[in-house]
Design a protein around this motif. Structure first.
Motif, PDB file in Angstrom:
ATOM      1  N   SER A 148       0.820  -1.215   0.000  1.00  0.00           N
ATOM      2  CA  SER A 148       0.000   0.000   0.000  1.00  0.00           C
ATOM      3  C   SER A 148       0.856   1.269   0.000  1.00  0.00           C
ATOM      4  O   SER A 148       1.794   1.413   0.800  1.00  0.00           O
ATOM      5  N   VAL A 149       0.513   2.169  -0.905  1.00  0.00           N
ATOM      6  CA  VAL A 149       1.196   3.468  -0.980  1.00  0.00           C
ATOM      7  C   VAL A 149       1.143   4.183   0.371  1.00  0.00           C
ATOM      8  O   VAL A 149       2.156   4.684   0.874  1.00  0.00           O
ATOM      9  N   TYR A 150      -0.046   4.243   0.967  1.00  0.00           N
ATOM     10  CA  TYR A 150      -0.189   5.031   2.199  1.00  0.00           C
ATOM     11  C   TYR A 150       0.478   4.366   3.391  1.00  0.00           C
ATOM     12  O   TYR A 150       1.026   5.046   4.265  1.00  0.00           O
TER      13      TYR A 150
ATOM     14  N   GLU B 291      -5.848   8.020   9.007  1.00  0.00           N
ATOM     15  CA  GLU B 291      -5.540   9.062   8.022  1.00  0.00           C
ATOM     16  C   GLU B 291      -4.029   9.364   8.080  1.00  0.00           C
ATOM     17  O   GLU B 291      -3.501   9.852   9.077  1.00  0.00           O
ATOM     18  N   THR B 292      -3.394   9.082   6.950  1.00  0.00           N
ATOM     19  CA  THR B 292      -1.931   9.147   6.884  1.00  0.00           C
ATOM     20  C   THR B 292      -1.393  10.547   7.187  1.00  0.00           C
ATOM     21  O   THR B 292      -0.333  10.695   7.795  1.00  0.00           O
ATOM     22  N   SER B 293      -2.132  11.574   6.781  1.00  0.00           N
ATOM     23  CA  SER B 293      -1.628  12.930   7.050  1.00  0.00           C
ATOM     24  C   SER B 293      -1.567  13.183   8.559  1.00  0.00           C
ATOM     25  O   SER B 293      -0.615  13.791   9.056  1.00  0.00           O
TER      26      SER B 293
ATOM     27  N   TYR C 185      -1.795  10.540  -6.553  1.00  0.00           N
ATOM     28  CA  TYR C 185      -2.288   9.192  -6.237  1.00  0.00           C
ATOM     29  C   TYR C 185      -3.351   8.730  -7.244  1.00  0.00           C
ATOM     30  O   TYR C 185      -3.218   7.647  -7.829  1.00  0.00           O
TER      31      TYR C 185
ATOM     32  N   ILE D 201      -6.687  -5.637   3.212  1.00  0.00           N
ATOM     33  CA  ILE D 201      -7.866  -4.780   3.053  1.00  0.00           C
ATOM     34  C   ILE D 201      -8.785  -5.281   1.943  1.00  0.00           C
ATOM     35  O   ILE D 201      -9.976  -4.982   1.921  1.00  0.00           O
ATOM     36  N   PHE D 202      -8.219  -6.065   1.017  1.00  0.00           N
ATOM     37  CA  PHE D 202      -9.025  -6.571  -0.098  1.00  0.00           C
ATOM     38  C   PHE D 202      -9.450  -8.025   0.113  1.00  0.00           C
ATOM     39  O   PHE D 202      -9.825  -8.707  -0.842  1.00  0.00           O
TER      40      PHE D 202
ATOM     41  N   GLY E  80     -12.448   1.797   6.616  1.00  0.00           N
ATOM     42  CA  GLY E  80     -11.926   0.553   6.062  1.00  0.00           C
ATOM     43  C   GLY E  80     -10.729   0.714   5.153  1.00  0.00           C
ATOM     44  O   GLY E  80     -10.500  -0.106   4.271  1.00  0.00           O
ATOM     45  N   ARG E  81      -9.951   1.751   5.368  1.00  0.00           N
ATOM     46  CA  ARG E  81      -8.734   1.946   4.567  1.00  0.00           C
ATOM     47  C   ARG E  81      -7.516   1.595   5.426  1.00  0.00           C
ATOM     48  O   ARG E  81      -7.609   1.487   6.652  1.00  0.00           O
ATOM     49  N   ILE E  82      -6.361   1.496   4.778  1.00  0.00           N
ATOM     50  CA  ILE E  82      -5.108   1.338   5.501  1.00  0.00           C
ATOM     51  C   ILE E  82      -4.192   2.515   5.163  1.00  0.00           C
ATOM     52  O   ILE E  82      -4.294   3.044   4.054  1.00  0.00           O
TER      53      ILE E  82
END
Ligand SMILES: N[C@@H](CCC(=O)N[C@@H](CS)C(=O)NCC(=O)O)C(=O)O
Length: 212
Positions: free
Chosen positions: A13-15, A68-70, A108, A37-38, A54-56
């Motif tokens: 994952s990019v993030y 949240e990556t930020s 992205y 995640i998938f 539901g994100r990583i």
């Protein structure tokens, strides 16, 4: 002994990679907790308590949970010792935040999803390229690279003489996009981005987080 920070996610994952780059550049021992995640049926229910969208990635440090990556990367930068990854000067900090926003909103979706996923990831899984999506992304990818190049000017890093979160955001996105055969045509007018990539790609944090 204090518990190590934990990052939940997958190494492709990019993030997740952005957050890992941040932890490694700060010199912070941490744990990567694998999370698919998938997976069929979606992310595990207990993960949705950590990340309701539901994100990583998701992140935990002692009792503190964050997604949240930020927010994660700024917290890591501010809560831990190690090299400072955000400029103190307001103008430079604004530029750093601007470049992060460009990475989130334009790089992205276009460099990663529009170009890399359509040209490399989908075909490798036997899924045909969506040509409409790919050709719609190309000019946007070109515009995005031009804007990033223009903001970086002749500095070694995106925001001047020091590595910042802006570099850590862009790097995993570039790593994917630069695998495509369109890379040469897209990046050829931007010598500063090519030189930046050579600098960035040779950092130990990039080697430590590279997919094998
Ligand atoms: N705004 C989120 C974006 C995170 C994100 O999109 N992560 C991707 C993986 S790189 C993901 O979880 N994708 C799963 C999905 O879209 O369902 C952040 O900054 O952390």
């Amino acid at each position: 002994m204090k518990a190590q920070p934990r990052l939940f996610g997958a190494d492709h994952s990019v993030y997740v990679r952005i957050a890992r780059l941040c932890l490694i550049e700060k010199g912070i021992e941490h744990q990567l907790v694998p999370l698919d995640i998938f997976a069929d049926g979606g992310p595990p229910a207990d993960y949705l308590a950590k990340h309701p969208f539901g994100r990583i990635p998701a992140f935990e440090h002692e009792e503190f949970s964050l997604y949240e990556t930020s927010a994660i990367t700024r917290y890591i930068d501010e809560a831990f010792d190690g090299p400072q990854l955000q400029p103190v000067d307001p103008v430079r900090r604004a530029r750093c935040n601007q470049l992060i926003s460009i990475a989130d909103n334009y790089a992205y979706p276009n460099l990663v999803w529009g170009v890399y996923v359509e040209r490399i990831s989908k075909p490798s899984r036997g899924v045909p390229t969506d040509e409409d999506k790919f050709f719609a992304a190309l000019p946007k990818a070109r515009n995005c690279l031009a804007a990033m190049s223009q903001l970086m000017r002749d500095a070694p890093w995106f925001v001047g003489e020091q590595l910042t979160l802006a570099d850590l955001y862009a790097a995993p996105m570039f790593d994917y996009f630069l695998m495509t055969s369109e890379r040469a045509e897209l990046i050829r007018h931007h010598a500063n981005l090519q030189e930046w990539w050579a600098r960035m790609a040779s950092r130990p944090s990039m080697a430590a987080t590279k997919l094998s």
